[in-house]
Write an enzyme that holds these catalytic residues in place. Structure first.
Site, PDB file in Angstrom:
ATOM      1  N   CYS A 192      29.087 -19.837  21.605  1.00 51.75           N
ATOM      2  CA  CYS A 192      28.997 -18.608  22.387  1.00 51.75           C
ATOM      3  C   CYS A 192      28.607 -18.876  23.835  1.00 51.75           C
ATOM      4  O   CYS A 192      28.052 -19.924  24.165  1.00 51.75           O
ATOM      5  CB  CYS A 192      28.023 -17.634  21.721  1.00 51.75           C
ATOM      6  SG  CYS A 192      26.293 -17.929  22.092  1.00 51.75           S
ATOM      7  N   HIS A 247      22.079 -23.191   7.503  1.00 52.00           N
ATOM      8  CA  HIS A 247      21.954 -22.121   8.493  1.00 52.00           C
ATOM      9  C   HIS A 247      22.743 -20.904   8.027  1.00 52.00           C
ATOM     10  O   HIS A 247      23.787 -21.025   7.381  1.00 52.00           O
ATOM     11  CB  HIS A 247      22.481 -22.601   9.849  1.00 52.00           C
ATOM     12  CG  HIS A 247      22.146 -21.696  10.997  1.00 52.00           C
ATOM     13  ND1 HIS A 247      22.851 -20.540  11.255  1.00 52.00           N
ATOM     14  CD2 HIS A 247      21.180 -21.762  11.946  1.00 52.00           C
ATOM     15  CE1 HIS A 247      22.343 -19.949  12.324  1.00 52.00           C
ATOM     16  NE2 HIS A 247      21.320 -20.666  12.761  1.00 52.00           N
ATOM     17  N   GLU A 303      24.595 -18.752   9.556  1.00 49.56           N
ATOM     18  CA  GLU A 303      25.960 -18.558  10.064  1.00 49.56           C
ATOM     19  C   GLU A 303      27.006 -19.182   9.150  1.00 49.56           C
ATOM     20  O   GLU A 303      27.925 -18.496   8.680  1.00 49.56           O
ATOM     21  CB  GLU A 303      26.093 -19.128  11.476  1.00 49.56           C
ATOM     22  CG  GLU A 303      25.823 -18.127  12.569  1.00 49.56           C
ATOM     23  CD  GLU A 303      26.356 -18.599  13.910  1.00 49.56           C
ATOM     24  OE1 GLU A 303      27.557 -18.959  13.979  1.00 49.56           O
ATOM     25  OE2 GLU A 303      25.588 -18.610  14.873  1.00 49.56           O
ATOM     26  N   SER A 312      15.188 -22.092  15.102  1.00 51.04           N
ATOM     27  CA  SER A 312      16.242 -21.663  16.023  1.00 51.04           C
ATOM     28  C   SER A 312      17.169 -22.820  16.355  1.00 51.04           C
ATOM     29  O   SER A 312      16.777 -23.781  17.022  1.00 51.04           O
ATOM     30  CB  SER A 312      15.626 -21.109  17.313  1.00 51.04           C
ATOM     31  OG  SER A 312      16.606 -20.973  18.315  1.00 51.04           O
ATOM     32  N   ASN A 345      19.807 -22.899  18.410  1.00 44.90           N
ATOM     33  CA  ASN A 345      20.117 -23.062  19.836  1.00 44.90           C
ATOM     34  C   ASN A 345      18.926 -23.610  20.611  1.00 44.90           C
ATOM     35  O   ASN A 345      19.091 -24.351  21.576  1.00 44.90           O
ATOM     36  CB  ASN A 345      20.636 -21.744  20.430  1.00 44.90           C
ATOM     37  CG  ASN A 345      19.553 -20.738  20.709  1.00 44.90           C
ATOM     38  OD1 ASN A 345      18.933 -20.752  21.761  1.00 44.90           O
ATOM     39  ND2 ASN A 345      19.308 -19.850  19.754  1.00 44.90           N
ATOM     40  N   THR A 368      28.274 -20.895  16.231  1.00 47.51           N
ATOM     41  CA  THR A 368      28.166 -20.456  17.629  1.00 47.51           C
ATOM     42  C   THR A 368      27.048 -21.131  18.406  1.00 47.51           C
ATOM     43  O   THR A 368      27.075 -21.155  19.636  1.00 47.51           O
ATOM     44  CB  THR A 368      27.935 -18.931  17.703  1.00 47.51           C
ATOM     45  OG1 THR A 368      26.673 -18.611  17.096  1.00 47.51           O
ATOM     46  CG2 THR A 368      29.054 -18.168  17.029  1.00 47.51           C
ATOM     47  N   CYS A 376      25.563 -10.426  15.351  1.00 47.58           N
ATOM     48  CA  CYS A 376      26.090 -10.632  16.699  1.00 47.58           C
ATOM     49  C   CYS A 376      27.613 -10.527  16.685  1.00 47.58           C
ATOM     50  O   CYS A 376      28.268 -11.118  15.813  1.00 47.58           O
ATOM     51  CB  CYS A 376      25.668 -12.014  17.209  1.00 47.58           C
ATOM     52  SG  CYS A 376      26.418 -12.466  18.789  1.00 47.58           S
TER      53      CYS A 376
END
Length: 315
Positions: free
Chosen positions: A198, A126, A128, A226, A228, A168, A98
């Site tokens: 984000c 995670h 990221e 997930s 988010n 994010t 992304c």
């Protein structure tokens, strides 16, 4: 008995996820199966299963991929050494990271090269933060991950040159509390020019807050992996609603609906819309006729496909 279903808007695919999933589909069309994907392209089990049926093979390590193969790197970002490993194996690499995650990678590397210690607020394990740490270690920088308020209180960096970044996909409310602690501990620390959480995470959390104020029960469609999606469930609970995270409609427990007249429905940023449609059909079969939407903000962000597949046609 449920008499009203309220849908959150925006919900479902964000621009980064749409780009990543389309990239894999495009690569499958151009090169034909098998196409390898490093890690789940996005954190949703149904999306992964759909792509596996089309010929994608998901792996966790680059070394698992046969030499001279085609590979797509996932939307979550990857550490630099994995790009080097792909090069050494002569892999045709399409990077579906992304662009907003790339922004955090660039910030981390830039600050580290300038001699700053990097503190990132994010979830341990995670992808990221793993990717961001790789960027920092790759330029011999110092990196710390802060997962929660306790980590923030305990962290001890005895220098003023500190840059603080965030993953994010975090909860805005929780991150704000952690950042406040870090600001007090490190008053001279630098923060990136714009916040790292984000737009899609922020928008979906804003929508679920509106949902939770109207519904006794909130169902969040999304996978346990997930970040988010998990945050959406937590936000709904923090605003007074019972909330459950489900992969799809088959996970709905009828007992949850007892005593709930109004149910809210939303989905994480890696969830295809057809899963929402299936849930709507489920409630229609229960006799729910009143279906509404609550919109927090209009969303119209688009990210172009990776250059390697942009405009290509099947061959």
């Amino acid at each position: 008995m449920v008499n009203t279903l309220i849908l959150a808007k925006p919900r479902g695919y964000c621009a980064g996820v749409a780009r990543a999933v389309e990239a894999v589909e495009k690569v499958l069309e151009i090169y034909s199966p098998p196409v390898y994907v490093k890690h789940a392209i996005v954190h949703n089990v149904n999306v992964v299963k759909d792509l596996e049926r089309k010929g994608a093979i998901f792996v966790e390590e680059v070394k698992e991929i046969p030499k001279n193969s085609v590979v797509v790197f996932s939307a979550h970002g990857s550490p630099p050494h994995q790009y080097e490993e792909a090069k050494n194996r002569n892999l045709k690499l399409i990077d579906a990271v992304c662009p907003l995650v790339t922004k955090v990678h660039v910030e981390a590397k830039t600050y580290a090269q300038k001699g700053y210690t990097i503190i990132q607020v994010g979830h341990r394990g995670h992808l990221e933060p793993i990717g961001v740490e790789g960027e920092v270690r790759g330029v011999n920088g110092e990196y710390y991950l802060v997962d929660n308020k306790i980590d923030a209180e305990k962290i001890d960096v005895k220098r003023d040159e500190i840059a603080i970044l965030t993953q994010t996909t975090l909860s805005l409310d929780d991150t704000s509390e952690i950042i406040d602690i870090l600001r007090k501990k490190f008053p001279r620390a630098l923060f990136p020019p714009s916040k790292d959480i984000c737009y899609a995470t922020e928008n979906r959390q804003a929508a679920v807050k509106l949902l939770a104020k109207k519904a006794e029960l909130v169902l969040v469609i999304g996978s346990e992996t997930s970040s988010n999606s998990n945050r959406l469930r937590e936000v709904a609970e923090s605003y007074g609603s019972r909330a459950y995270l489900i992969d799809d409609v088959t996970y709905i427990n009828d007992k949850w609906l007892e005593g709930a007249k109004v149910v809210g429905l939303t989905s994480g940023a890696s969830v295809p819309e057809y899963l929402i449609d299936e849930a709507i059909s489920y409630f229609k079969k229960l006799g729910v006729e009143k279906i509404q939407e609550v919109e927090a903000v209009e969303e119209n962000v688009y990210f172009p496909l990776p250059a390697e597949v942009r405009g290509r046609i099947s061959i």
